[in-house]
Scaffold this active site. Structure first.
Site, PDB file in Angstrom:
ATOM      1  N   LEU A 200       0.832  -1.217   0.000  1.00 20.87           N
ATOM      2  CA  LEU A 200       0.000   0.000   0.000  1.00 20.87           C
ATOM      3  C   LEU A 200       0.863   1.262   0.000  1.00 20.87           C
ATOM      4  CD1 LEU A 200      -2.825  -0.996   2.531  1.00 20.87           C
ATOM      5  CD2 LEU A 200      -2.905  -1.062   0.028  1.00 20.87           C
ATOM      6  N   CYS A 201       1.965   1.220  -0.730  1.00 19.24           N
ATOM      7  CA  CYS A 201       2.850   2.396  -0.798  1.00 19.24           C
ATOM      8  C   CYS A 201       3.303   2.643  -2.233  1.00 19.24           C
ATOM      9  CB  CYS A 201       4.048   2.224   0.134  1.00 19.24           C
ATOM     10  SG  CYS A 201       4.951   0.682  -0.050  1.00 19.24           S
ATOM     11  N   GLY A 202       2.389   2.459  -3.175  1.00 16.41           N
ATOM     12  CA  GLY A 202       2.695   2.733  -4.567  1.00 16.41           C
ATOM     13  C   GLY A 202       3.795   1.828  -5.103  1.00 16.41           C
TER      14      GLY A 202
END
Length: 293
Positions: free
Chosen positions: A68-70
Site C-alpha cells: 500500500l505504498c505505490g
C-alpha cells in the site's frame, strides 16, 4: 483521509529520528576530515579504505515490510535485480543482504544467494544498524567480499523518491569529507502538506594544533572511527528509506481517496440519469394513455 494523516504523523517521527542522528554523523565527518588533513594523503594504510580487485560484491537492498505504498517496493526490487544482472554479466559474484519483508519474500523465491535478512520496521534504531554493519565489516575484513554496495530509496519530496546506489566499503576519503548533507521538514499550510529542504553543506574539518600529540596513532583512530561512520550511514539510510516509504503511502492513500470521490461522483451521475430517464418514461406513458382515452 484518516490513513493519510496517520502516515503524515509517522513521516514526522521518521524525520525527527533523522535529525537526531545528524550531530553525531557531522562530528565524525569533521574529526575524520581533520585527521586526514593532518596525516596527508597516502601516509596511512587503512584496510577499510583500500580498494581491491573486485571478484565478489555484497549488495544491501532496503525495501519495506508492507505494501500500500505505490511503487516504492517494486522500484527497489527492480533496481536490485538489474544491478545483480549487471555484475554477473561482468563475471563478478554477488550476494544479497536483504532488509525489509517485501524484498526477502521476493528474492527468497528466486535463485539469488542471500547472506542475511532483516525486517525493516517503522522505527529503525542504532541496534538494528549495528547488526548490519558488523556483518558487513566482518565479511569485508575476512576477505569474503571485496566491495559492499547499498541500494536504498532517497527521499526527494512527498511525491517523488529515487532508488539510489552508493558504495559503502571500501570507504573514500573524498566522499566522507566532501559530501554535503541536507534535511527535510514536513510542513502543512491551508490543509496541504509540503516539504522544506535545507542544505547543511559540508562539515568543516576539525583543526588540530601542529604540536598536538596523539596517544594513539592517527591511523588507529581512523580505523576506530570508520565502523562508527558506517553504522551511522546505515542507520541514516534506513531512516530515509522509511521516510520515503511513509511518504509514498501518504500519496497512495490520497490517490485512493481521490479515486473514491471520483467513483462516487460518476456513480451518482449515472444514478441520477437513470432515475431521470425512468421518470421521463413514466410521464410519457401517462401522456400516451391520456391521449388514447
Amino acid at each position: 483521509m484518516a490513513m493519510k494523516l496517520v502516515a503524515a504523523a509517522k513521516v514526522r517521527r521518521a524525520q525527527d529520528a533523522v535529525l537526531a542522528t545528524r550531530p553525531f554523523s557531522e562530528t565524525l565527518q569533521s574529526i575524520f576530515g581533520g585527521l586526514v588533513a593532518r596525516l596527508g594523503p597516502g601516509d596511512v594504510d587503512i584496510p577499510l579504505m583500500t580498494a581491491r580487485t573486485v571478484k565478489k560484491v555484497t549488495i544491501v537492498s532496503i525495501t519495506g515490510d508492507r505494501g500500500l505504498c505505490g511503487g516504492y517496493n517494486s522500484q527497489m526490487i527492480k533496481k536490485t535485480e538489474a544491478r545483480c544482472k549487471e555484475l554477473v554479466a561482468q563475471g563478478i559474484e554477488v550476494e544479497l543482504v536483504l532488509i525489509g519483508k517485501k524484498g526477502i519474500v521476493y528474492f527468497s523465491k528466486r535463485d539469488y544467494p542471500i547472506k542475511m535478512t532483516l525486517d525493516c520496521g517503522q522505527n529503525p534504531d542504532a541496534k538494528q544498524a549495528l547488526e548490519v554493519s558488523k556483518a558487513l565489516l566482518n565479511a569485508f575484513n575476512s576477505g569474503e567480499t571485496d566491495s559492499i554496495e547499498l541500494l536504498y530509496t532517497k527521499f526527494i519530496n512527498l511525491i517523488n523518491s529515487e532508488p539510489s546506489t552508493r558504495t559503502l566499503v571500501p570507504f573514500s576519503a573524498t566522499d566522507i569529507t566532501k559530501t554535503s548533507d541536507e534535511i527535510f521538514q514536513l510542513t502543512s499550510e491551508s490543509g496541504q502538506f509540503g516539504v522544506e529542504r535545507t542544505d547543511l553543506g559540508v562539515a568543516e574539518p576539525q583543526e588540530f594544533p601542529n604540536d598536538m600529540i596523539f596517544e594513539q596513532d592517527p591511523g588507529q583512530i581512523i580505523n576506530a572511527i570508520l565502523p562508527l561512520y558506517l553504522n551511522g550511514q546505515i542507520l541514516r539510510t534506513l531512516q530515509e528509506s522509511v521516510a520515503s516509504e511513509l511518504a509514498a503511502r501518504m500519496q497512495s492513500m490520497q490517490s485512493a481517496s481521490d479515486n473514491a470521490k471520483q467513483l462516487v461522483g460518476r456513480l451518482s451521475l449515472e444514478y441520477n440519469r437513470a432515475r431521470q430517464a425512468a421518470v421521463t418514461q413514466e410521464i410519457l406513458e401517462i401522456v400516451a394513455g391520456s391521449e388514447a382515452i
